[in-house]
Design a protein around this motif. Structure first.
Motif, mmCIF file in Angstrom:
data_model
loop_
_atom_site.group_PDB
_atom_site.id
_atom_site.type_symbol
_atom_site.label_atom_id
_atom_site.label_comp_id
_atom_site.label_asym_id
_atom_site.label_seq_id
_atom_site.Cartn_x
_atom_site.Cartn_y
_atom_site.Cartn_z
ATOM 1 N N LEU A 1 0.827 -1.203 0.000
ATOM 2 C CA LEU A 1 0.000 0.000 0.000
ATOM 3 C C LEU A 1 0.863 1.254 0.000
ATOM 4 O O LEU A 1 0.577 2.220 -0.716
ATOM 5 N N GLN A 2 1.909 1.253 0.809
ATOM 6 C CA GLN A 2 2.798 2.411 0.858
ATOM 7 C C GLN A 2 3.569 2.555 -0.447
ATOM 8 O O GLN A 2 3.779 3.670 -0.927
ATOM 9 N N ARG A 3 3.982 1.437 -1.031
ATOM 10 C CA ARG A 3 4.713 1.501 -2.300
ATOM 11 C C ARG A 3 3.838 2.100 -3.390
ATOM 12 O O ARG A 3 4.291 2.906 -4.195
ATOM 13 N N HIS A 4 2.570 1.691 -3.419
ATOM 14 C CA HIS A 4 1.660 2.242 -4.423
ATOM 15 C C HIS A 4 1.487 3.750 -4.223
ATOM 16 O O HIS A 4 1.421 4.519 -5.190
ATOM 17 N N HIS A 5 1.400 4.163 -2.953
ATOM 18 C CA HIS A 5 1.213 5.586 -2.661
ATOM 19 C C HIS A 5 2.441 6.396 -3.079
ATOM 20 O O HIS A 5 2.316 7.428 -3.746
ATOM 21 N N TYR A 6 3.617 5.919 -2.687
ATOM 22 C CA TYR A 6 4.835 6.650 -3.018
ATOM 23 C C TYR A 6 5.214 6.517 -4.485
ATOM 24 O O TYR A 6 5.921 7.367 -5.037
ATOM 25 N N GLY A 7 4.767 5.429 -5.116
ATOM 26 C CA GLY A 7 5.118 5.200 -6.509
ATOM 27 C C GLY A 7 4.662 6.317 -7.426
ATOM 28 O O GLY A 7 5.369 6.688 -8.371
ATOM 29 N N VAL A 8 3.483 6.883 -7.152
ATOM 30 C CA VAL A 8 2.973 7.981 -7.972
ATOM 31 C C VAL A 8 3.909 9.183 -7.891
ATOM 32 O O VAL A 8 4.260 9.803 -8.909
ATOM 33 N N TRP A 9 4.354 9.501 -6.671
ATOM 34 C CA TRP A 9 5.239 10.652 -6.491
ATOM 35 C C TRP A 9 6.607 10.391 -7.101
ATOM 36 O O TRP A 9 7.245 11.311 -7.642
ATOM 37 N N VAL A 10 7.081 9.152 -7.036
ATOM 38 C CA VAL A 10 8.366 8.818 -7.648
ATOM 39 C C VAL A 10 8.298 8.998 -9.160
ATOM 40 O O VAL A 10 9.219 9.558 -9.775
ATOM 41 N N LEU A 11 7.204 8.545 -9.769
ATOM 42 C CA LEU A 11 7.057 8.704 -11.217
ATOM 43 C C LEU A 11 6.977 10.179 -11.612
ATOM 44 O O LEU A 11 7.557 10.600 -12.625
ATOM 45 N N LEU A 12 6.269 10.968 -10.801
ATOM 46 C CA LEU A 12 6.193 12.404 -11.078
ATOM 47 C C LEU A 12 7.567 13.059 -10.960
ATOM 48 O O LEU A 12 7.944 13.909 -11.776
ATOM 49 N N PHE A 13 8.326 12.667 -9.935
ATOM 50 C CA PHE A 13 9.674 13.208 -9.774
ATOM 51 C C PHE A 13 10.554 12.841 -10.963
ATOM 52 O O PHE A 13 11.295 13.686 -11.489
ATOM 53 N N LEU A 14 10.485 11.578 -11.405
ATOM 54 C CA LEU A 14 11.306 11.148 -12.532
ATOM 55 C C LEU A 14 10.937 11.904 -13.807
ATOM 56 O O LEU A 14 11.811 12.259 -14.606
ATOM 57 N N ALA A 15 9.629 12.134 -13.995
ATOM 58 C CA ALA A 15 9.205 12.886 -15.178
ATOM 59 C C ALA A 15 9.726 14.313 -15.141
ATOM 60 O O ALA A 15 10.234 14.840 -16.148
ATOM 61 N N LEU A 16 9.621 14.956 -13.954
ATOM 62 C CA LEU A 16 10.127 16.322 -13.820
ATOM 63 C C LEU A 16 11.640 16.375 -13.984
ATOM 64 O O LEU A 16 12.183 17.265 -14.664
ATOM 65 N N PHE A 17 12.351 15.404 -13.376
ATOM 66 C CA PHE A 17 13.807 15.364 -13.484
ATOM 67 C C PHE A 17 14.236 15.154 -14.938
ATOM 68 O O PHE A 17 15.210 15.762 -15.398
ATOM 69 N N LEU B 1 12.618 16.091 -17.600
ATOM 70 C CA LEU B 1 12.403 17.353 -18.312
ATOM 71 C C LEU B 1 13.528 18.349 -18.008
ATOM 72 O O LEU B 1 14.079 18.986 -18.916
ATOM 73 N N LEU B 2 13.891 18.476 -16.729
ATOM 74 C CA LEU B 2 14.960 19.402 -16.351
ATOM 75 C C LEU B 2 16.296 18.968 -16.948
ATOM 76 O O LEU B 2 17.093 19.808 -17.407
ATOM 77 N N ALA B 3 16.571 17.669 -16.956
ATOM 78 C CA ALA B 3 17.820 17.172 -17.522
ATOM 79 C C ALA B 3 17.893 17.467 -19.015
ATOM 80 O O ALA B 3 18.961 17.829 -19.542
ATOM 81 N N TYR B 4 16.753 17.334 -19.683
ATOM 82 C CA TYR B 4 16.726 17.612 -21.124
ATOM 83 C C TYR B 4 16.983 19.100 -21.390
ATOM 84 O O TYR B 4 17.758 19.460 -22.282
ATOM 85 N N VAL B 5 16.337 19.971 -20.613
ATOM 86 C CA VAL B 5 16.547 21.413 -20.775
ATOM 87 C C VAL B 5 17.992 21.771 -20.481
ATOM 88 O O VAL B 5 18.619 22.584 -21.188
ATOM 89 N N LEU B 6 18.570 21.165 -19.415
ATOM 90 C CA LEU B 6 19.963 21.436 -19.068
ATOM 91 C C LEU B 6 20.908 20.959 -20.165
ATOM 92 O O LEU B 6 21.885 21.647 -20.511
ATOM 93 N N LYS B 7 20.604 19.810 -20.733
ATOM 94 C CA LYS B 7 21.429 19.282 -21.823
ATOM 95 C C LYS B 7 21.401 20.213 -23.032
ATOM 96 O O LYS B 7 22.427 20.503 -23.651
ATOM 97 N N LYS B 8 20.215 20.710 -23.359
ATOM 98 C CA LYS B 8 20.099 21.642 -24.484
ATOM 99 C C LYS B 8 20.908 22.923 -24.229
ATOM 100 O O LYS B 8 21.535 23.478 -25.136
ATOM 101 N N GLU B 9 20.902 23.404 -22.985
ATOM 102 C CA GLU B 9 21.638 24.631 -22.641
ATOM 103 C C GLU B 9 23.139 24.421 -22.737
ATOM 104 O O GLU B 9 23.871 25.274 -23.238
ATOM 105 N N TYR B 10 23.613 23.239 -22.227
ATOM 106 C CA TYR B 10 25.044 22.971 -22.279
ATOM 107 C C TYR B 10 25.553 22.820 -23.704
ATOM 108 O O TYR B 10 26.664 23.208 -24.038
ATOM 109 N N TRP B 11 24.756 22.230 -24.568
ATOM 110 C CA TRP B 11 25.228 21.865 -25.899
ATOM 111 C C TRP B 11 24.775 22.843 -27.004
ATOM 112 O O TRP B 11 25.006 22.580 -28.188
#
Length: 243
Positions: free
Chosen positions: A211-227, A229-239
């Motif tokens: 139950l806890q894994r399911h609850h935290y899993g949503v937030w982990v997926l959201l964090f990974l999606a946001l990260f 996006l930020l990594a892609y933007v940072l990569k574009k800026e560096y290159w």
């Protein structure tokens, strides 16, 4: 990596073997339980069924009343008034009060603890088992089961389902099908839902952390999606100045 791959293969092999063993023990196609531990209402109904029909013989020694209350959204008062029939304290584990010597005398052995039953047998096996009891005058307890033939346990839910009888295959003792002779308090569809709720609760009990894994899993997926996006933007800026 060379050490990890054999270990992974071994784990997968054990899981597949466990599934096959459960199906072999059932001697036929298992019914789909459709369990969903994220359905809190189903877990609450399943808990009510367990404590009304099962705890007299079976324990959940790895679960505490207080943990069930927290996970199922129940108050201490609700649990102690509606689920605690043994006089246990709120922080005590769920232990049946059936004396072991009486259990051995009545059933031939001490009824098993059900804390890990779904993990050991799969939710589909337990669901099928609860739906395949039938009257058997040859059995010492008056009941038999097509999923676990000659089970020592009498049918605890017969008031709800009713009494099924077996139709035998011509010229043999093998059960061809089960038919409902005397209906119980529930319709067949209602009984299937009730056993689905009970299996759902037992699946939760076998791994409460899910139950806890399911609850935290949503937030982990959201964090990974946001990260990402930020990594892609940072990569574009560096290159951007690299040609």
């Amino acid at each position: 990596m060379k050490r990890i791959l054999p270990a992974v293969a071994l784990v997968l092999g054990l899981l597949v073997a466990g599934q096959q063993a459960a199906r072999a023990e059932g001697e036929g196609q298992l019914m789909a339980s459709g369990s969903n531990v994220g359905d809190q209402a189903s877990l609450q109904r399943g808990a009510r069924l367990f404590f009304n029909y099962c705890v007299g013989c079976h324990s959940l020694k790895y679960m505490r009343y207080s943990r069930i209350a927290d996970d199922l959204g129940l108050t201490e008062q609700q649990v102690m008034q509606n689920l605690n029939f043994t006089g246990a304290k709120f922080d005590d584990p769920v232990i049946s009060h059936m004396p072991a010597e009486d259990a051995t005398k009545w059933f031939g052995k001490d009824p098993p603890d059900l804390s890990l039953e779904v993990s050991a047998k799969t939710s589909d096996w337990v669901y099928t088992y609860l739906n395949t009891f039938y009257l058997d005058p040859k059995s010492p307890i008056g009941w038999n089961n097509t999923t676990l033939p000659n089970a020592a346990m009498p049918f605890p839910l017969w008031e709800l389902q009713g009494q099924q009888t077996a139709v035998m295959k011509p010229g043999g003792d093998e059960v061809e099908k089960l038919q409902l002779g005397n209906p119980g308090k529930l319709t067949p569809a209602q009984y299937q839902q009730a056993t689905r709720d009970l299996v759902n609760f037992l699946e939760y009990v076998s791994e409460p952390a899910a139950l806890q894994r399911h609850h935290y899993g949503v937030w982990v997926l959201l964090f990974l999606a946001l990260f990402t996006l930020l990594a892609y933007v940072l990569k574009k800026e560096y290159w951007k100045d690299v040609h």
